[in-house]
Design a protein around this motif. Structure first.
Motif, short mmCIF file in Angstrom:
data_model
loop_
_atom_site.label_atom_id
_atom_site.label_comp_id
_atom_site.label_asym_id
_atom_site.label_seq_id
_atom_site.Cartn_x
_atom_site.Cartn_y
_atom_site.Cartn_z
N MET A 1 -8.21 -11.21 2.82
CA MET A 1 -7.55 -10.01 2.94
C MET A 1 -6.62 -10.12 4.20
O MET A 1 -6.81 -10.53 5.25
N ILE A 2 -5.57 -9.17 4.03
CA ILE A 2 -4.68 -9.07 5.11
C ILE A 2 -5.06 -7.65 5.53
O ILE A 2 -4.83 -6.55 4.89
N PRO A 3 -5.38 -7.57 6.79
CA PRO A 3 -5.64 -6.43 7.68
C PRO A 3 -4.48 -5.52 7.53
O PRO A 3 -3.15 -5.73 7.75
N ILE A 4 -4.46 -4.14 7.39
CA ILE A 4 -3.28 -3.17 7.28
C ILE A 4 -3.86 -1.74 7.98
O ILE A 4 -4.82 -1.50 7.41
N SER A 5 -3.14 -1.04 8.72
CA SER A 5 -3.59 0.22 9.03
C SER A 5 -3.60 1.25 7.99
O SER A 5 -2.81 0.84 6.99
N MET A 6 -4.35 1.97 8.04
CA MET A 6 -4.35 3.21 7.01
C MET A 6 -2.96 3.77 6.76
O MET A 6 -2.49 4.04 5.75
N GLU A 7 -2.23 4.12 7.97
CA GLU A 7 -0.95 4.69 7.91
C GLU A 7 0.06 3.84 7.20
O GLU A 7 0.75 4.44 6.37
N ALA A 8 -0.16 2.48 7.62
CA ALA A 8 0.75 1.67 7.06
C ALA A 8 0.61 1.39 5.43
O ALA A 8 1.70 1.39 4.88
N TYR A 9 -0.57 1.26 5.16
CA TYR A 9 -1.03 1.22 3.62
C TYR A 9 -0.26 2.47 2.96
O TYR A 9 0.13 2.36 1.70
N VAL A 10 -0.64 3.79 3.56
CA VAL A 10 -0.18 4.88 2.71
C VAL A 10 1.09 4.85 2.68
O VAL A 10 1.77 5.15 1.48
N ASN A 11 1.95 4.51 3.59
CA ASN A 11 3.29 4.66 3.60
C ASN A 11 3.88 3.47 2.22
O ASN A 11 4.66 3.85 1.56
N THR A 66 -9.96 -5.73 -9.78
CA THR A 66 -8.71 -6.40 -10.17
C THR A 66 -8.99 -7.61 -11.31
O THR A 66 -8.09 -8.02 -11.85
N GLY A 67 -10.13 -8.08 -11.47
CA GLY A 67 -10.35 -9.33 -12.29
C GLY A 67 -9.99 -10.42 -11.73
O GLY A 67 -10.06 -11.59 -12.20
N GLU A 68 -9.56 -10.45 -10.32
CA GLU A 68 -9.09 -11.72 -9.58
C GLU A 68 -10.25 -11.97 -8.52
O GLU A 68 -11.15 -11.16 -8.20
N VAL A 69 -10.27 -13.44 -8.17
CA VAL A 69 -11.24 -13.86 -7.20
C VAL A 69 -10.63 -14.04 -5.83
O VAL A 69 -11.37 -13.85 -4.83
N ASP A 70 -9.31 -14.57 -5.91
CA ASP A 70 -8.86 -14.64 -4.78
C ASP A 70 -7.87 -13.47 -4.00
O ASP A 70 -7.02 -13.00 -4.44
N SER A 71 -8.37 -13.05 -2.82
CA SER A 71 -7.93 -11.74 -2.31
C SER A 71 -7.21 -12.13 -0.95
O SER A 71 -6.97 -11.01 -0.39
#
Length: 83
Positions: A1-11, A66-71
């Protein structure tokens, strides 16, 4: 997984989904992050939940939602990323 801040994700999410209400998404993310920190598990398989997916759909892990394995190319809120 790629870390992202909550605000960056919301935007990012709201830019790609113009009909989404940012405040509602933010509140859903806060609850999903809280749930994950409290040990919430996927209702289908018992793995830890994916906070971003759980905020939008229901309490589920990445694979079940998602039905996917690779996140490795997908986002997760930074404060719940363990690695």
């Amino acid at each position: 997984m790629i870390p992202i801040s909550m605000e960056a994700y919301v935007n990012k999410h709201c830019k790609n989904n113009p009909g989404e209400e940012p405040n509602q998404l933010r509140e859903s993310l806060k609850q999903a992050v809280k749930d994950k920190k409290n040990g919430a598990i996927c209702i289908n398989c018992g793995q830890e939940i994916w906070a971003i997916g759980s905020a939008i759909a229901y309490q589920g892990c990445f694979s079940c939602l998602t039905g996917e394995v690779d996140s490795s190319e997908d986002y997760e809120i930074d404060e719940v990323c363990w690695s």
